[in-house]
Design a protein around this motif. Structure first.
Motif, short mmCIF file in Angstrom:
data_model
loop_
_atom_site.label_atom_id
_atom_site.label_comp_id
_atom_site.label_asym_id
_atom_site.label_seq_id
_atom_site.Cartn_x
_atom_site.Cartn_y
_atom_site.Cartn_z
N GLU A 1 -0.12 9.82 5.13
CA GLU A 1 -1.41 9.37 5.64
C GLU A 1 -1.30 9.04 7.13
OE1 GLU A 1 -2.81 6.03 3.48
OE2 GLU A 1 -2.84 7.03 1.54
N HIS B 1 0.83 -1.21 0.00
CA HIS B 1 0.00 0.00 0.00
C HIS B 1 0.87 1.26 0.00
CE1 HIS B 1 -3.35 2.71 1.05
NE2 HIS B 1 -2.51 3.25 1.94
N PHE B 2 1.89 1.28 0.89
CA PHE B 2 2.70 2.49 1.02
C PHE B 2 3.81 2.56 -0.03
CE2 PHE B 2 0.75 2.35 5.26
CZ PHE B 2 0.22 3.64 5.30
N THR B 3 3.86 1.59 -0.92
CA THR B 3 4.72 1.72 -2.09
C THR B 3 4.12 2.71 -3.08
OG1 THR B 3 5.51 -0.55 -1.83
CG2 THR B 3 5.81 0.46 -3.99
N TYR B 4 2.78 2.82 -3.06
CA TYR B 4 2.08 3.70 -4.00
C TYR B 4 1.39 4.88 -3.31
CZ TYR B 4 2.74 -0.40 -6.94
OH TYR B 4 3.30 -1.45 -7.63
N HIS B 5 1.27 4.83 -1.99
CA HIS B 5 0.62 5.91 -1.24
C HIS B 5 1.60 6.50 -0.24
CE1 HIS B 5 -2.69 3.33 -2.65
NE2 HIS B 5 -3.41 4.44 -2.70
N SER B 6 1.56 7.81 -0.09
CA SER B 6 2.50 8.49 0.80
C SER B 6 2.25 8.11 2.26
CB SER B 6 2.39 10.01 0.65
OG SER B 6 3.17 10.67 1.62
N THR C 1 7.12 7.75 -0.18
CA THR C 1 6.63 6.38 -0.33
C THR C 1 7.79 5.41 -0.11
OG1 THR C 1 7.00 6.58 -2.71
CG2 THR C 1 4.76 6.99 -1.91
N ASN D 1 6.39 12.54 4.20
CA ASN D 1 5.76 12.71 2.89
C ASN D 1 6.58 12.02 1.80
OD1 ASN D 1 7.80 14.56 3.35
ND2 ASN D 1 6.96 16.07 1.95
#
Length: 770
Positions: free
Chosen positions: A442, A434-439, A450, A448
């Motif tokens: 969150e 998930h955090f490979t594509y979302h900062s 990935t 800020n």
């Protein structure tokens, strides 16, 4: 009693029905009968009673009466401090009240004052009268009384402050071995002298975890835990949440429980985890079946006003809300116990599929993690088992961000994973994906970025196919952008120097106008005086001269006003340029670090550093082929194969041409161990512009001492901001002290202080020629 921080004695006073009349007649023996066994506490209480009743206080050294108050409080480095002995205010000579956070103390000179006494003038920092006035309870680098986050981040496990860890481990060891029950640690009174002795031992130890507690009595160890929590900069449940927790406790049972647990989940990360850790500790030492029922309730009574309290301005509210404090902690304790039971009921073995992930390093140590991530670009990461993995199945994600390693706990509960509740991911793999594509913003606004660059395990590295062309292309683009930003900064620096020079000349012109105005005003006064004595035939001539003088004075005044407007405009322009420099400089630093990291990656893959540097030097902005591939990328493999690179250095910094000036030798203007008094001696009788820089106790902070136009020594604080050293924002832009000295060798200090119109001309320690 809330105001003087003695809330733990409130119930004793209530049981004995101590009213105003009884309070006036209380003595030291009377306080002892009320259960106040600590000598320091009784002495502090008697001081408060004497002040309340207007009685004469104990005799003490009249420090405040004999010291001249000549300085502003801004000259001192004041912070809230807890004194373990009775202390007088160095300004008003009255006692500081209470047993914790009694007043303010200067980190530099030891000045101790009431909070209200910092208003107006105070004794100067570094005054000789203050030498030796450090209270015995003071420590210039305190372990107590600072913010929780700093201690959590600097601890060995990155989660629990070392001082709490070592004390709690010792308590649980003794309770588990049957050497003592919990009451011996937390309910037995502690002599202040014994607690100060352990506190000093912990503060003086380089490694807190290495301090042996085996020789200390149980109540002393428990007292240190209470003291640490009581003196936190912000309480364990932060004061800003106090009113919301109390309001929740006043609701009906079901709604109250739900709201309180929701508020706990909202607490800042370190406060949340520490609260849970402390509740788990309470459960551990009170869960013995042989203990009396309700042991945990009696333990919570000890901590109810320590873990949760209002702000100091509203501390009186504490005495009215004790029952709500107990209700809140009981809910939190019960919730933590249920969580522990849930955790023990589930399997905690690692998911076998996780072992196959290239970024999973198993039980690697923190030191090994540091070695793996050192020098890597932002977004580099790996995952390992957390210290709580064996009991809870947690993991730790270590992320490189801002040239630092950021440790992020991956919690596990009921088969779900996440950084904070509610845990949303079915596996650690899903979280990483998930955090490979979302900062990660969150989760934390400061993160800020990935998860871009996994640090692969050695077995994976052997099989991993590296795309060198892509990495080299990214390095070239970074290098070119760095050059553009550097050129932009050089332009801004030149503009800043030009405007600063203009401002200096305008100030000089302004001083000339002021002197000229004085001359004309004196001439007009002389004409007026002479006109009364002049003969009739001289009156006409004197009147004409007066008119001419008045006309010229008006012209000069008008020009002077225009000059002041120009100075203001130039100063405003200069601040805008400095702001632009501040914006560009972090970008340059980030690009430099990114380029260094990418280059290190290429070198680790077997490429020659000199070849890479020389190739970057020879490249201009690449032309793009029709297929979108840069000419550089399409030819790089041939360049490597043919060995066409030659040796050169990579220009990752702006290098000023060497000049034969004494300022270049730091020993000419900087020495360790020099204080303000010594600086004055060095500068006495020296010409305007003679200067030196000396260290201050605060890390990263220095002081400039310089002789001004009046021959007086002036002292200015130099502090470090995110972008470098300077006197004030937004001028903290100099990466090294040398850069600051060379800048103000050419630029007047008037841009910071109009009355200090001089430059750093003569280093104070420069050897004199014979």
């Amino acid at each position: 009693m809330a105001v003087v921080n003695m809330c733990n004695y409130v119930e004793s006073f209530k049981r004995q029905k101590v009213d105003g009349q009884t309070l006036v007649s209380l003595t030291d023996d009377g306080l002892l009968k009320l259960g106040m066994e600590d000598d320091f506490h009784r002495q502090s209480m008697m001081i408060c009673i004497d002040e309340l009743c207007g009685r004469e206080q104990l005799e003490g050294s009249a420090i405040g009466e004999s010291m001249e108050c000549t300085s502003d409080e801004t000259e001192h480095e004041l912070y809230e401090h807890t004194f373990n002995t009775v202390q007088r205010c160095h300004k008003c000579n009255k006692y500081l009240f209470g047993i914790i956070r009694q007043g303010l103390q200067c980190k530099v000179c030891g000045l101790s004052i009431h909070r209200q006494c910092k208003q107006g003038k105070v004794p100067a920092c570094g005054e000789s009268q203050l030498s030796g006035r450090w209270p015995q309870s003071s420590n210039k680098e305190p372990l107590f009384g600072i913010d929780l986050e700093s201690h959590c981040r600097s601890s060995k496990d990155g989660a629990v402050p070392d001082v709490l860890r070592v004390c709690i481990d010792e308590i649980e060891r003794r309770v588990g071995a049957g050497e003592a029950e919990w009451g011996a640690f937390y309910r037995t009174p502690v002599p202040t002298k014994s607690m100060v002795e352990l506190k000093n031992a912990l503060e003086k130890a380089g490694d807190v975890m290495s301090v042996s507690l085996s020789d200390y009595k149980p109540q002393v160890i428990g007292g240190i835990i209470k003291k640490y929590l009581r003196e936190l900069e912000n309480s364990l449940i932060p004061t800003e949440y106090y009113d919301r927790f109390i309001a929740a406790a006043k609701e009906d049972a079901d709604a109250s429980n739900k709201t309180i647990i929701s508020l706990v989940n909202e607490l800042p990360g370190d406060h949340n985890s520490m609260l849970r850790y402390l509740m788990t500790h309470f459960f551990t030492i009170t869960s013995d079946k042989n203990l009396k029922a309700g042991s945990h309730s009696r333990l919570l009574q000890v901590f109810c006003h320590i873990i949760l309290r209002p702000s100091w301005e509203n501390i009186m509210n504490l005495t009215y809300n004790i029952q709500y404090h107990l209700k809140i902690l009981d809910y939190v304790f019960t919730h933590a116990v249920n969580e522990n039971k849930d955790s023990s009921a589930r399997p905690v073995s690692a998911d076998e599929s996780l072992e196959k992930c290239k970024w999973f390093w198993g039980d690697i140590s923190k030191e090994e993690v540091h070695d793996q991530l050192n020098g890597t670009p932002d977004g580099t990461f790996l995952v390992r088992r957390a210290t709580t993995h064996a009991t809870k199945g947690d993991y730790t994600l270590t992320l490189r961000k801002g040239s630092k390693n950021r440790l992020i706990k991956i919690y596990h509960k009921n088969g779900r994973y996440g950084f904070s509740e509610p845990y949303e991911f079915a596996s650690v793999q899903k979280l990483v994906e998930h955090f490979t594509y979302h900062s990660l913003a969150e989760y934390n606004a400061e993160l800020n970025c990935t998860l871009d660059y996994p640090v692969v395990t050695p077995s994976e590295s052997d099989m991993h196919v590296v795309d060198d062309c892509k990495t080299l292309d990214e390095l070239l683009a970074t290098h070119l952008e760095y050059q553009d930003k550097t050129l932009s900064l050089e332009t801004l620096v030149a503009k800043h120097l030009k405007i600063s020079s203009d401002i200096q000349m305008l100030y000089q012109a302004h001083e000339s106008f002021k002197e000229l105005v004085k001359v004309f005003e004196e001439q007009l006064t002389l004409h007026r005086n002479n006109s009364k004595k002049a003969q009739a035939h001289e009156q006409s001539k004197l009147q004409q001269n007066s008119i001419v003088l008045e006309t010229r004075l008006k012209d000069i005044t008008r020009s002077q006003n225009h000059l002041e407007v120009s100075i203001k405009q130039k100063t405003s322009d200069n601040r805008q340029v400095v702001a632009q420099m501040n914006d560009v400089k972090p970008e340059i630093k980030a690009l430099s670090k990114k380029a260094d990291s990418l280059r290190s990656i290429l070198v680790s893959r077997g490429h020659d550093r000199k070849h890479i540097d020389d190739y970057l030097e020879s490249r201009q902005k690449p032309d793009i082929d029709y297929d979108g591939q840069s000419e550089y990328s399409s030819s790089i493999n041939n360049a490597y194969v043919q060995g066409s690179f030659t040796s050169s250095s990579y220009p990752m910094s702006i290098v000023e041409p060497t000049k034969l000036i004494p300022h270049k030798d730091q020993s000419n203007w900087y020495r360790e161990g020099v204080n303000r008094t010594l600086a004055r001696e060095f500068l006495r009788g020296k010409p305007e512009g003679t200067f030196l820089i000396r260290p201050r106790d605060e890390e990263g902070s220095y002081a400039l001492s310089i002789v001004d136009a009046k021959g007086q020594d002036v002292h200015c604080i130099i502090s470090r901001g995110p972008d470098g050293y300077g006197f004030a924002d937004p001028f903290k832009i100099h990466e090294h002290l040398m850069d600051l000295v060379l800048h103000y060798r050419e630029t007047s200090l008037a841009e910071h202080n109009p009355s200090l119109n001089c430059r750093l001309l003569y280093p104070a320690y420069l050897p004199q020629e014979s």
